[in-house]
Design a protein around this motif. Structure first.
Motif, mmCIF file in Angstrom:
data_model
loop_
_atom_site.group_PDB
_atom_site.id
_atom_site.type_symbol
_atom_site.label_atom_id
_atom_site.label_comp_id
_atom_site.label_asym_id
_atom_site.label_seq_id
_atom_site.Cartn_x
_atom_site.Cartn_y
_atom_site.Cartn_z
ATOM 1 N N ARG A 220 0.800 -1.210 0.000
ATOM 2 C CA ARG A 220 0.000 0.000 0.000
ATOM 3 C C ARG A 220 0.843 1.275 0.000
ATOM 4 N NH1 ARG A 220 -5.383 -0.914 1.487
ATOM 5 N NH2 ARG A 220 -5.803 -3.077 2.055
ATOM 6 N N CYS A 221 2.123 1.160 0.251
ATOM 7 C CA CYS A 221 2.953 2.354 0.419
ATOM 8 C C CYS A 221 3.334 2.994 -0.907
ATOM 9 C CB CYS A 221 4.211 2.006 1.199
ATOM 10 S SG CYS A 221 3.919 1.999 2.976
ATOM 11 N N ASP A 222 3.542 4.307 -0.854
ATOM 12 C CA ASP A 222 4.020 5.049 -2.015
ATOM 13 C C ASP A 222 5.528 4.946 -2.154
ATOM 14 O OD1 ASP A 222 1.424 6.147 -2.704
ATOM 15 O OD2 ASP A 222 1.634 7.370 -0.897
ATOM 16 N N VAL A 223 6.224 4.861 -1.047
ATOM 17 C CA VAL A 223 7.684 4.722 -1.037
ATOM 18 C C VAL A 223 8.066 3.704 0.028
ATOM 19 C CG1 VAL A 223 9.882 5.861 -0.541
ATOM 20 C CG2 VAL A 223 8.150 7.062 -1.875
ATOM 21 N N ILE A 224 8.992 2.822 -0.319
ATOM 22 C CA ILE A 224 9.587 1.904 0.653
ATOM 23 C C ILE A 224 11.014 2.370 0.865
ATOM 24 C CG2 ILE A 224 10.192 -0.488 1.183
ATOM 25 C CD1 ILE A 224 7.911 -1.309 -0.701
ATOM 26 N N LEU A 225 11.252 2.940 2.029
ATOM 27 C CA LEU A 225 12.557 3.498 2.367
ATOM 28 C C LEU A 225 13.396 2.400 3.013
ATOM 29 C CD1 LEU A 225 13.156 6.869 4.266
ATOM 30 C CD2 LEU A 225 14.654 4.903 4.456
ATOM 31 N N PHE A 226 14.421 1.941 2.303
ATOM 32 C CA PHE A 226 15.352 0.954 2.841
ATOM 33 C C PHE A 226 16.510 1.688 3.507
ATOM 34 C CE2 PHE A 226 13.159 -1.446 -0.397
ATOM 35 C CZ PHE A 226 13.107 -2.742 0.101
ATOM 36 N N TRP A 227 16.749 1.359 4.773
ATOM 37 C CA TRP A 227 17.952 1.823 5.450
ATOM 38 C C TRP A 227 18.680 0.581 5.950
ATOM 39 C CZ3 TRP A 227 21.299 5.461 5.541
ATOM 40 C CH2 TRP A 227 22.229 5.568 6.582
ATOM 41 N N ILE A 228 19.867 0.338 5.361
ATOM 42 C CA ILE A 228 20.586 -0.909 5.642
ATOM 43 C C ILE A 228 22.013 -0.557 6.084
ATOM 44 C CG2 ILE A 228 21.241 -3.182 4.762
ATOM 45 C CD1 ILE A 228 19.066 -2.947 2.683
ATOM 46 N N PRO A 229 22.211 -0.345 7.391
ATOM 47 C CA PRO A 229 23.553 -0.082 7.932
ATOM 48 C C PRO A 229 24.244 -1.396 8.276
ATOM 49 C CG PRO A 229 21.936 0.222 9.646
ATOM 50 C CD PRO A 229 21.174 -0.229 8.420
ATOM 51 N N ARG A 230 24.488 -2.224 7.280
ATOM 52 C CA ARG A 230 24.868 -3.615 7.521
ATOM 53 C C ARG A 230 26.192 -3.758 8.265
ATOM 54 N NH1 ARG A 230 22.582 -7.342 4.559
ATOM 55 N NH2 ARG A 230 22.652 -6.164 2.618
ATOM 56 N N ASP A 231 26.121 -4.501 9.357
ATOM 57 C CA ASP A 231 27.289 -4.927 10.136
ATOM 58 C C ASP A 231 27.111 -6.430 10.330
ATOM 59 O OD1 ASP A 231 28.925 -5.757 12.333
ATOM 60 O OD2 ASP A 231 29.074 -3.689 13.012
ATOM 61 N N MET A 232 27.943 -7.242 9.678
ATOM 62 C CA MET A 232 27.712 -8.683 9.673
ATOM 63 C C MET A 232 27.772 -9.305 11.062
ATOM 64 S SD MET A 232 26.873 -9.230 6.638
ATOM 65 C CE MET A 232 26.701 -11.007 6.784
ATOM 66 N N ALA A 233 28.444 -8.643 11.997
ATOM 67 C CA ALA A 233 28.530 -9.194 13.348
ATOM 68 C C ALA A 233 27.332 -8.808 14.201
ATOM 69 C CB ALA A 233 29.812 -8.712 14.017
ATOM 70 N N ARG A 234 26.796 -7.601 14.010
ATOM 71 C CA ARG A 234 25.748 -7.104 14.902
ATOM 72 C C ARG A 234 24.400 -6.883 14.220
ATOM 73 N NH1 ARG A 234 25.966 -2.460 16.445
ATOM 74 N NH2 ARG A 234 27.392 -1.600 14.892
ATOM 75 N N LEU A 235 24.418 -6.548 12.937
ATOM 76 C CA LEU A 235 23.183 -6.196 12.242
ATOM 77 C C LEU A 235 23.291 -6.653 10.787
ATOM 78 C CD1 LEU A 235 20.633 -4.675 13.302
ATOM 79 C CD2 LEU A 235 21.525 -2.641 12.157
ATOM 80 N N PRO A 236 23.204 -7.971 10.550
ATOM 81 C CA PRO A 236 23.452 -8.478 9.191
ATOM 82 C C PRO A 236 22.374 -8.110 8.182
ATOM 83 C CG PRO A 236 22.774 -10.257 10.657
ATOM 84 C CD PRO A 236 23.013 -9.067 11.525
ATOM 85 N N GLY A 237 21.129 -7.973 8.604
ATOM 86 C CA GLY A 237 20.077 -7.547 7.691
ATOM 87 C C GLY A 237 19.821 -8.516 6.549
ATOM 88 N N LEU A 238 19.815 -9.806 6.831
ATOM 89 C CA LEU A 238 19.628 -10.796 5.766
ATOM 90 C C LEU A 238 18.199 -10.773 5.215
ATOM 91 C CD1 LEU A 238 21.674 -13.783 7.249
ATOM 92 C CD2 LEU A 238 22.425 -11.934 5.721
ATOM 93 N N VAL A 239 17.214 -10.571 6.089
ATOM 94 C CA VAL A 239 15.834 -10.482 5.602
ATOM 95 C C VAL A 239 15.658 -9.258 4.713
ATOM 96 C CG1 VAL A 239 13.432 -10.197 6.321
ATOM 97 C CG2 VAL A 239 14.916 -11.753 7.572
ATOM 98 N N SER A 240 16.406 -8.206 5.017
ATOM 99 C CA SER A 240 16.324 -6.993 4.190
ATOM 100 C C SER A 240 16.746 -7.264 2.753
ATOM 101 C CB SER A 240 17.195 -5.881 4.782
ATOM 102 O OG SER A 240 16.765 -5.546 6.084
ATOM 103 N N ASN A 241 17.664 -8.203 2.559
ATOM 104 C CA ASN A 241 18.061 -8.565 1.197
ATOM 105 C C ASN A 241 16.875 -9.129 0.413
ATOM 106 O OD1 ASN A 241 20.652 -7.808 1.778
ATOM 107 N ND2 ASN A 241 21.517 -9.865 1.759
ATOM 108 N N ILE A 242 16.081 -9.976 1.085
ATOM 109 C CA ILE A 242 14.922 -10.566 0.425
ATOM 110 C C ILE A 242 13.920 -9.475 0.056
ATOM 111 C CG2 ILE A 242 13.009 -12.192 0.680
ATOM 112 C CD1 ILE A 242 15.737 -13.536 0.568
ATOM 113 N N LYS A 243 13.658 -8.569 0.992
ATOM 114 C CA LYS A 243 12.682 -7.515 0.735
ATOM 115 C C LYS A 243 13.185 -6.552 -0.347
ATOM 116 C CE LYS A 243 10.417 -7.840 5.182
ATOM 117 N NZ LYS A 243 9.994 -7.165 6.425
ATOM 118 N N TRP A 244 14.476 -6.271 -0.343
ATOM 119 C CA TRP A 244 15.035 -5.436 -1.408
ATOM 120 C C TRP A 244 14.823 -6.098 -2.768
ATOM 121 C CZ3 TRP A 244 16.715 -0.943 -3.074
ATOM 122 C CH2 TRP A 244 17.527 -0.902 -4.218
ATOM 123 N N GLY A 245 15.083 -7.393 -2.844
ATOM 124 C CA GLY A 245 14.887 -8.097 -4.105
ATOM 125 C C GLY A 245 13.447 -8.075 -4.571
#
Length: 261
Positions: A100-125
């Motif tokens: 429903r959103c007009d914009v999906i704002l991705f903020w990915i400050p990836r730190d593989m040790a503390r904040l890997p953001g693997l699910v964010s990769n799926i959503k980005w794709g």
């Protein structure tokens, strides 16, 4: 997305009023109408004691939203004092909010040790080629080359600060457009196009009502003079007494022209 053509009289247009920002947390129901909607997508700290980036993003959007009308900001985090819903319910809420959103704002400050953001990769794709993505990532973020490559090839705005990403999201939204009920499921990328406006004005003229919609496919304009192409599945209730109930129609726009499928 920031240039809006004149709307037919039968289609809702931005209404005068004061700027308003409404935050909708996971599990909450959104308001019945809005002028624009932004979803904050990216990794959430697994440690409850670690601060989330989303409150700062909300404040950046709040300070930058000066248009008349309501900006809704969807957060896939619970409100203070609340807990997360069951996992299937959370996923369903997130998917519904993003569509429903007009914009999906991705903020990915990836730190593989503390904040890997693997699910964010799926959503980005899933959303990088939707015409609605903005990618924010600080220079020190790890393993972002692949995402940045596709952002460049797809023309997705890229920012290196959270405040810059918020400003980019608001630039994409522009003045917004008031949408109510089922209209909220039509993002600005489609809402602003002439084929949708013509189709919807005709349905509104006959008294039909839009219950829901889903953008199945979207291709951005090819050059400054081009027109976006898209495929929309819409659930419509015909004027009172004209039909047995809601009907599902598919509307295709290509080369600036719309047609029913």
């Amino acid at each position: 997305m920031s240039h809006e053509p004149a709307a037919p009289a039968s289609v809702a247009a931005p209404a005068p009023g004061r700027p308003e920002v409404r935050v909708v947390h996971v599990g909450q129901e959104p308001p019945e109408s809005w002028a624009a909607a932004v979803y904050l997508c990216g990794p959430t700290p697994a440690d409850p004691a670690a601060p989330s980036w989303r409150p700062d993003a909300v404040e950046a959007l709040r300070s930058g939203w000066s248009r008349a009308g309501r900006l809704v900001v969807f957060l896939p985090e619970p409100a203070p004092g609340d807990g997360y819903p069951e996992y299937p319910d959370q996923v369903a809420w997130e998917e519904d909010a993003m569509r429903r959103c007009d914009v999906i704002l991705f903020w990915i400050p990836r730190d593989m040790a503390r904040l890997p953001g693997l699910v964010s990769n799926i959503k980005w794709g899933a959303w990088c080629d939707s015409g609605r993505a903005v990618l924010g990532t600080p220079p020190e973020a790890e393993r972002m080359d692949y995402l940045l490559h596709f952002a460049e090839s797809l023309g997705v705005p890229v920012e290196r600060t959270l405040s810059g990403a918020a400003r980019a999201a608001l630039r994409e939204v522009g003045p917004g457009a008031v949408r109510t009920g089922g209209e909220r499921a039509v993002p600005l990328t489609v809402w602003r196009t002439e084929p949708f406006r013509s189709w919807y004005a005709e349905r509104a003229r006959t008294g039909d009502r839009l219950l829901d919609a889903r953008v199945e496919w979207y291709a951005p304009p090819a050059g400054p003079e081009g027109a976006a192409a898209w495929l929309l599945t819409a659930t419509v209730v015909e004027r009172a007494g004209a039909g047995p109930g809601p009907s599902v129609v598919r509307v295709l726009a290509a080369q600036g022209q719309g047609m029913l499928m």
